[in-house]
Design a protein around this motif. Structure first.
Motif, PDB file in Angstrom:
ATOM      1  N   UNK A  99       0.658  -1.286  -0.019  1.00 23.21           N
ATOM      2  CA  UNK A  99       0.229  -0.044   0.146  1.00 23.21           C
ATOM      3  C   UNK A  99       0.856   1.239  -0.084  1.00 23.21           C
ATOM      4  N   UNK A 100       1.860   1.441   0.825  1.00 27.61           N
ATOM      5  CA  UNK A 100       2.600   2.609   1.029  1.00 27.61           C
ATOM      6  C   UNK A 100       3.958   2.232   0.699  1.00 27.61           C
ATOM      7  N   UNK A 101       4.306   2.758  -0.652  1.00 29.52           N
ATOM      8  CA  UNK A 101       5.599   2.428  -1.126  1.00 29.52           C
ATOM      9  C   UNK A 101       6.860   2.942  -0.383  1.00 29.52           C
ATOM     10  N   UNK A 102       6.742   4.373   0.185  1.00 28.54           N
ATOM     11  CA  UNK A 102       7.743   4.729   1.006  1.00 28.54           C
ATOM     12  C   UNK A 102       8.005   3.779   2.260  1.00 28.54           C
ATOM     13  N   UNK A 103       6.786   3.264   2.712  1.00 28.77           N
ATOM     14  CA  UNK A 103       7.030   2.439   3.924  1.00 28.77           C
ATOM     15  C   UNK A 103       7.831   1.041   3.553  1.00 28.77           C
ATOM     16  N   UNK A 104       7.431   0.708   2.415  1.00 28.16           N
ATOM     17  CA  UNK A 104       8.100  -0.719   1.750  1.00 28.16           C
ATOM     18  C   UNK A 104       9.777  -0.284   1.503  1.00 28.16           C
ATOM     19  N   UNK A 105       9.944   0.964   0.964  1.00 26.39           N
ATOM     20  CA  UNK A 105      11.315   1.385   0.817  1.00 26.39           C
ATOM     21  C   UNK A 105      12.119   1.412   2.214  1.00 26.39           C
ATOM     22  N   UNK A 106      11.504   2.253   3.068  1.00 23.68           N
ATOM     23  CA  UNK A 106      12.106   2.210   4.510  1.00 23.68           C
ATOM     24  C   UNK A 106      12.409   0.722   5.033  1.00 23.68           C
ATOM     25  N   UNK A 107      11.594  -0.210   4.782  1.00 25.33           N
ATOM     26  CA  UNK A 107      11.558  -1.648   5.197  1.00 25.33           C
ATOM     27  C   UNK A 107      12.960  -2.344   4.541  1.00 25.33           C
ATOM     28  N   UNK A 108      13.205  -1.709   3.350  1.00 24.29           N
ATOM     29  CA  UNK A 108      14.391  -2.355   2.606  1.00 24.29           C
ATOM     30  C   UNK A 108      15.742  -1.825   3.174  1.00 24.29           C
TER      31      UNK A 108
END
Length: 529
Positions: free
Chosen positions: A116-125
């Protein structure tokens, strides 16, 4: 913040969970969010992950739970939980278990696709340093894990902030693909080339980053070293995939790749399969008009001479190499610039295309030549770009007549008729050639001089396949339009021919010539006794 650890389950609870997980995983379709939520209420995610990471002796446990979790994470609700389980993904990418690593790679894709939130996904990376671990799975994993991790990295690149993880500003970052390739095995380097090709196709911005990072030189390095035929062929296969992308020529022709390709084609010690693939790549590289503004003319001349050398080999037993050379000439001839070059260059490479188009000695060779001939004549160009400049048109006309004159058929019309009297594939390619050749008045007159050509082209029962019917019909339309543009529709000597064409055009591509027979009442008198 990571979820707290969950107490270990007793054997009965474990068995119950495994049965439920197996049933959940075996569902043939995707589970909806509600179904996933209900399942996780009964068997919370920490318990499932704990079971997966435990070292119990239950046979098939990791495979069953991994399949179940893949179903969970493939839902939007399940994927939304993944940012809280970055440590699990990290551990999974490092695990020795194939099932666990595979699940972690798939979880990365679900995270990027559905969280849902690409920024959160990238932060997880970033927080869990997942990108270097994916690169390791790409280069060191088995074929299946490598393919999934490649897909995950490609999806990361499609996110703006994810792009910066792969290509950090100022070239600074923990993973640089050229350095990884230098330290990797031959197979791993091919996988990195595959990744570059996949990333290259994402956008022009990423293609620019690849070029600026000098990653295209990795292809040069692999192709230069031709001691290992399999390695060279694998590199060329990946490069062939890369050059299919529309913007590839802009970047590739700024490198030394085309000259290296020419060297491969000219190397008689190289396996013919490798030369064939190199030849097709050269055709793709020069299949756009922009290509000729970006490459040195001497390199183009060297390429045409190399292809000419292949096609001059008489009685060649390698038909694939010959057909690849003809196909490459067709690719080069798709643009007006390329077609003019082929027809006017001193190498006169186009003569091979015309010769083979009129030659029935080898079906595959003739078919490849006919497709190339159609492309050079304008089948792939806009209608207003079918005809070439005066010099190229004069060369084309001279070439066709000279080839016909030096053959038993003697005239172009006899050769065109012979094309339409062969098998369906040759006929379809023949329709394509005639459809663009008739834009030239000299060829239109040749076609009209043979009533048999018009009879075959207008025969609605000539073709049995949809492709054949459409090709035949397009040919009818092209001849009719050419006659109209030359104001020959009222020529008395052509009246019968024009009537046939008009009828065929009105009938359309699919309708049969046979008239529908209406049912008639039958009167049978009663027998009299």
């Amino acid at each position: 913040m990571e979820p707290a650890a969950t107490p270990a389950m007793d054997p009965g609870e474990m068995q119950s969970m495994l049965l439920a997980a197996a049933e959940f995983a075996s569902y043939p379709g995707a589970h909806g969010d509600d179904a996933v939520r209900q399942f996780l209420e009964q068997f919370p995610l920490p318990k499932l992950l704990g079971a997966l990471q435990s070292e119990g002796d239950v046979p098939g446990m990791d495979e069953t739970v991994a399949a179940c979790l893949d179903k969970v994470f493939s839902s939007r609700y399940g994927a939304s939980l993944l940012p809280s389980y970055g440590a699990f993904i990290q551990a999974g990418l490092l695990a020795n278990s194939k099932n666990l690593r595979q699940l972690a790679c798939k979880a990365v894709i679900h995270l990027l696709e559905k969280a849902g939130d690409s920024a959160v996904a990238v932060d997880t990376f970033v927080q869990h340093n997942l990108y270097p671990l994916l690169i390791n799975c790409l280069t060191e994993g088995d074929e299946e894990i490598s393919a999934i991790s490649l897909d995950g990295i490609k999806r990361l690149a499609e996110i703006p902030k994810g792009f910066e993880i792969i290509f950090p500003p100022n070239g600074q970052g923990s993973v640089q693909l050229d350095k990884v390739a230098a330290q990797s095995s031959s197979m791993a380097r091919i996988r990195i080339l595959s990744l570059i090709a996949k990333l290259f196709a994402v956008s022009t911005n990423i293609a620019t980053a690849i070029f600026d990072s000098n990653l295209l030189s990795l292809f040069e390095d692999e192709i230069k070293d031709r001691r290992d035929m399999l390695k060279t062929l694998s590199s060329l296969e990946v490069l062939y995939e890369l050059v299919e992308h529309p913007h590839s020529n802009i970047f590739l022709l700024k490198t030394n790749l085309l000259q290296l390709i020419v060297d491969v084609i000219n190397d008689s010690s190289t396996d013919s399969i490798v030369r064939s693939r190199a030849t097709l790549i050269s055709g793709r590289l020069l299949s756009s008009a922009d290509a000729f503004t970006a490459i040195d003319q001497n390199c183009v001349t060297s390429l045409l001479l190399a292809i000419d050398k292949i096609l001059q080999m008489e009685d060649s037993q390698n038909t694939d190499e010959t057909e690849s050379a003809l196909e490459a000439l067709g690719l080069i001839g798709t643009t007006s610039v390329g077609a003019c070059l082929l027809l006017t260059d001193p190498s006169n490479a186009a003569r091979h295309v015309v010769d083979a188009s009129f030659d029935r000695q080898g079906r595959g060779k003739q078919l490849a030549a006919l497709h190339a001939f159609g492309s050079i004549c304008g089948a792939d160009r806009q209608e207003d770009q079918i005809k070439l400049d005066n010099q190229a048109e004069e060369c084309l006309k001279h070439l066709v007549y000279a080839t016909a004159r030096n053959s038993p058929k003697l005239t172009p019309s006899a050769h065109l008729l012979a094309m339409l009297q062969q098998d369906p594939d040759i006929r379809i390619a023949g329709y394509r050639v005639i459809s663009v050749l008739v834009a030239r008045e000299w060829c239109l007159m040749e076609v009209c001089s043979k009533s048999e050509i018009i009879n075959l082209v207008t025969d609605p029962k000539m073709e049995m396949t949809k492709l054949g019917m459409e090709a035949r019909y397009d040919c009818c339309v092209a001849i009719s339009k050419a006659l109209s543009s030359l104001h020959l529709l009222h020529e008395p000597r052509l009246s019968e021919l024009i009537a046939k064409l008009n009828e065929a055009v009105k009938r359309g591509p699919y309708l049969s010539e046979r008239k529908r027979v209406e049912p008639q009442p039958v009167v049978v008198p009663a027998e009299r006794f």
